[in-house]
Design a protein around this motif. Structure first.
Motif, PDB file in Angstrom:
ATOM      1  N   SER A 307      44.912   7.510   2.218  1.00 55.16           N
ATOM      2  CA  SER A 307      44.743   7.599   3.681  1.00 55.16           C
ATOM      3  C   SER A 307      45.163   8.960   4.234  1.00 55.16           C
ATOM      4  O   SER A 307      44.970   9.237   5.409  1.00 55.16           O
ATOM      5  N   ARG A 308      45.723   9.831   3.370  1.00 51.96           N
ATOM      6  CA  ARG A 308      46.114  11.157   3.884  1.00 51.96           C
ATOM      7  C   ARG A 308      44.885  11.943   4.346  1.00 51.96           C
ATOM      8  O   ARG A 308      44.997  12.837   5.170  1.00 51.96           O
ATOM      9  N   VAL A 309      43.697  11.566   3.859  1.00 55.41           N
ATOM     10  CA  VAL A 309      42.461  12.248   4.300  1.00 55.41           C
ATOM     11  C   VAL A 309      42.148  11.967   5.771  1.00 55.41           C
ATOM     12  O   VAL A 309      41.387  12.707   6.400  1.00 55.41           O
ATOM     13  N   HIS A 310      42.728  10.903   6.310  1.00 52.41           N
ATOM     14  CA  HIS A 310      42.457  10.581   7.724  1.00 52.41           C
ATOM     15  C   HIS A 310      42.808  11.759   8.635  1.00 52.41           C
ATOM     16  O   HIS A 310      42.166  11.980   9.654  1.00 52.41           O
ATOM     17  N   ALA A 311      43.869  12.490   8.277  1.00 48.13           N
ATOM     18  CA  ALA A 311      44.363  13.564   9.140  1.00 48.13           C
ATOM     19  C   ALA A 311      43.265  14.582   9.438  1.00 48.13           C
ATOM     20  O   ALA A 311      42.988  14.894  10.598  1.00 48.13           O
ATOM     21  N   LYS A 312      42.608  15.069   8.375  1.00 47.30           N
ATOM     22  CA  LYS A 312      41.563  16.091   8.585  1.00 47.30           C
ATOM     23  C   LYS A 312      40.376  15.504   9.337  1.00 47.30           C
ATOM     24  O   LYS A 312      39.811  16.145  10.221  1.00 47.30           O
ATOM     25  N   MET A 313      39.988  14.262   8.969  1.00 46.50           N
ATOM     26  CA  MET A 313      38.835  13.624   9.636  1.00 46.50           C
ATOM     27  C   MET A 313      39.072  13.531  11.149  1.00 46.50           C
ATOM     28  O   MET A 313      38.210  13.863  11.965  1.00 46.50           O
ATOM     29  N   ILE A 314      40.263  13.091  11.511  1.00 43.56           N
ATOM     30  CA  ILE A 314      40.563  12.872  12.935  1.00 43.56           C
ATOM     31  C   ILE A 314      40.642  14.195  13.688  1.00 43.56           C
ATOM     32  O   ILE A 314      40.044  14.363  14.752  1.00 43.56           O
ATOM     33  N   LEU A 315      41.395  15.139  13.129  1.00 38.22           N
ATOM     34  CA  LEU A 315      41.604  16.387  13.874  1.00 38.22           C
ATOM     35  C   LEU A 315      40.318  17.202  13.968  1.00 38.22           C
ATOM     36  O   LEU A 315      40.092  17.896  14.964  1.00 38.22           O
ATOM     37  N   GLU A 316      39.447  17.072  12.959  1.00 40.05           N
ATOM     38  CA  GLU A 316      38.145  17.755  13.075  1.00 40.05           C
ATOM     39  C   GLU A 316      37.343  17.156  14.224  1.00 40.05           C
ATOM     40  O   GLU A 316      36.714  17.860  15.001  1.00 40.05           O
ATOM     41  N   ASP A 317      37.384  15.836  14.353  1.00 44.25           N
ATOM     42  CA  ASP A 317      36.641  15.172  15.433  1.00 44.25           C
ATOM     43  C   ASP A 317      37.227  15.557  16.805  1.00 44.25           C
ATOM     44  O   ASP A 317      36.478  15.908  17.724  1.00 44.25           O
ATOM     45  N   ILE A 318      38.552  15.532  16.907  1.00 46.62           N
ATOM     46  CA  ILE A 318      39.189  15.884  18.184  1.00 46.62           C
ATOM     47  C   ILE A 318      38.861  17.338  18.545  1.00 46.62           C
ATOM     48  O   ILE A 318      38.496  17.650  19.677  1.00 46.62           O
ATOM     49  N   PHE A 319      38.960  18.213  17.544  1.00 48.66           N
ATOM     50  CA  PHE A 319      38.716  19.640  17.793  1.00 48.66           C
ATOM     51  C   PHE A 319      37.262  19.870  18.208  1.00 48.66           C
ATOM     52  O   PHE A 319      36.984  20.576  19.179  1.00 48.66           O
ATOM     53  N   ALA A 320      36.327  19.199  17.484  1.00 45.11           N
ATOM     54  CA  ALA A 320      34.898  19.380  17.798  1.00 45.11           C
ATOM     55  C   ALA A 320      34.606  18.925  19.226  1.00 45.11           C
ATOM     56  O   ALA A 320      33.807  19.542  19.935  1.00 45.11           O
ATOM     57  N   LYS A 321      35.267  17.863  19.660  1.00 47.59           N
ATOM     58  CA  LYS A 321      35.007  17.350  21.013  1.00 47.59           C
ATOM     59  C   LYS A 321      35.696  18.183  22.088  1.00 47.59           C
ATOM     60  O   LYS A 321      35.407  18.036  23.272  1.00 47.59           O
ATOM     61  N   SER A 322      36.660  19.034  21.669  1.00 49.99           N
ATOM     62  CA  SER A 322      37.423  19.795  22.667  1.00 49.99           C
ATOM     63  C   SER A 322      36.775  21.141  22.973  1.00 49.99           C
ATOM     64  O   SER A 322      37.207  21.857  23.868  1.00 49.99           O
ATOM     65  N   ILE A 323      35.750  21.532  22.171  1.00 51.74           N
ATOM     66  CA  ILE A 323      35.168  22.863  22.416  1.00 51.74           C
ATOM     67  C   ILE A 323      33.768  22.751  23.042  1.00 51.74           C
ATOM     68  O   ILE A 323      33.185  21.712  23.109  1.00 51.74           O
TER      69      ILE A 323
END
Ligand code: FAD
Length: 323
Positions: A307-323
């Motif tokens: 489940s440590r892969v969740h970190a990158k998946m989530i932050l990539e999604d948050i970052f993509a939606k923030s720009i």
């Protein structure tokens, strides 16, 4: 002063920390809120436990985890995650519990036992180790009953009942027996659980077949009294003398908290929270799930390893939606 963040991470377990590292790497304004100590679940594990994972599979943030033994123990892991926190200088509030999340327009409003915050996004990484699955039998609240096992020493020379046949129960039964306790296992099914570590299973099975550890299969604990317990066995009820009960029947995520945030849980008795497996975003926009909390009652499904892969998946999604 209004405290507003891009992302608030609830829980400083290994996966919450992994999320914080990714948030920091993306220059997002983030905060981790943890109700206990750093990696509180690991801190509360049995003192001498050994992880079934090798150390490199417990690594986060691409930082190597070295240990003398290829399977690290609790102390090694505490050392590693403390160093992770120091190395990345993560923004964490320890000993602060999140009580509620409310949706306020596009922001989430977080109330803790100490303060209030606003955040665009929330990551719930609260694990499952805080709430035991209770037996719900008379006497379960007696002081001699514990749902957590720390170490064998207090049980030396004592009559101990261990409920359950999974890894926690088997480790506790073997350790207590080796330190001189008189151990009786009470097991609902007809055998030791198939998920017990492959190098431990024959050990406990041999101790049971030679009679060193007593085991009642197809049995349930029915009542706990000051000096005895009643067990319902396939041959009827028996009462045996007893000093301590270790009821190691598993743990579960805080479903009430998840539902209070608006997260839907599956109705099949497994209470699996609803999320998009590609982004880990729950059915509530801007609230993400990370780590073992995702498994609902299927607590064996997610580990640090997978489940440590969740970190990158989530932050990539948050970052993509923030720009
Ligand atoms: C005995 C044992 C051995 C294990 N061995 C392995 C292994 O070898 N390999 C492996 O990969 N996995 C293993 N696991 C599983 C793994 O350790 C856990 O899955 C891991 O802790 C999960 O990390 P997490 O960050 O998702 O959750 P956790 O580590 O449980 O972190 C959740 C954090 O959230 C905090 N929290 C909860 N509610 C709130 C709130 N309302 N406000 C603020 N903070 C809150 C908790 O205090 C906790 O610190 C083991 C588990 C156990 C019980």
């Amino acid at each position: 002063m209004q405290k507003e963040y891009d992302v608030i991470i609830i829980g400083a377990g290994p996966i919450g920390l992994a999320c914080a590292i990714e948030a920091k790497r993306k220059n997002l304004k983030y905060l981790v809120i943890e109700k206990g100590a750093l990696v509180n679940s690991l801190y509360n594990y049995p003192l001498y436990m050994t992880f079934f994972s090798t150390s490199e599979r417990l690594e986060i943030g691409d930082v190597p985890f070295t240990s003398i033994s290829f399977k690290p123990g609790r102390q090694d892991a505490l050392e590693y995650y403390r160093r992770i926190q120091q190395h990345f200088d993560l923004n964490i509030h320890l000993y602060e519990a999140v009580n509620s999340i409310e949706l306020k327009d596009k922001l989430k409003f977080i109330k803790t036992n100490q303060s209030e915050y606003y955040s665009k996004n929330i990551i719930i990484a609260t694990g499952f180790y805080d709430i035991p699955i209770y037996l719900n039998i008379p006497g379960e609240n007696l002081p001699k009953v514990s749902h957590y096992y720390k170490e064998a020493h207090p049980y030396a020379g004592q009559k101990v009942v261990v409920v359950g046949a999974n890894n926690s129960s088997v480790d506790a039964a073997l350790e207590c027996w080796r330190k001189g306790a008189d151990v009786t296992m009470v097991i609902r099914k007809g055998e030791i659980h198939e998920r017990v570590k492959y190098w431990v299973k024959p050990d406990v099975e041999n101790r049971i077949s030679e009679g060193s550890i007593k085991a009642y299969f197809h049995s349930n604990l029915k009542e706990i009294k000051e000096k005895s317990v009643t067990i319902s066995t396939s041959d009827g009820e028996i009462e045996i003398e007893n000093d301590f009960v270790l009821a190691l029947t598993g743990y579960r995520p805080n479903f009430e908290f998840l539902e209070s945030c608006g997260i839907n849980l599956s109705k099949n008795g497994r209470f699996i929270p609803k999320y998009n497996p590609e982004t880990m975003e729950s059915n509530v926009k801007g609230i993400y799930l990370a780590g073992v909390v995702c498994g609902g009652m299927e607590t064996h499904k997610w580990f640090i390893e997978n489940s440590r892969v969740h970190a990158k998946m989530i932050l990539e999604d948050i970052f993509a939606k923030s720009i």
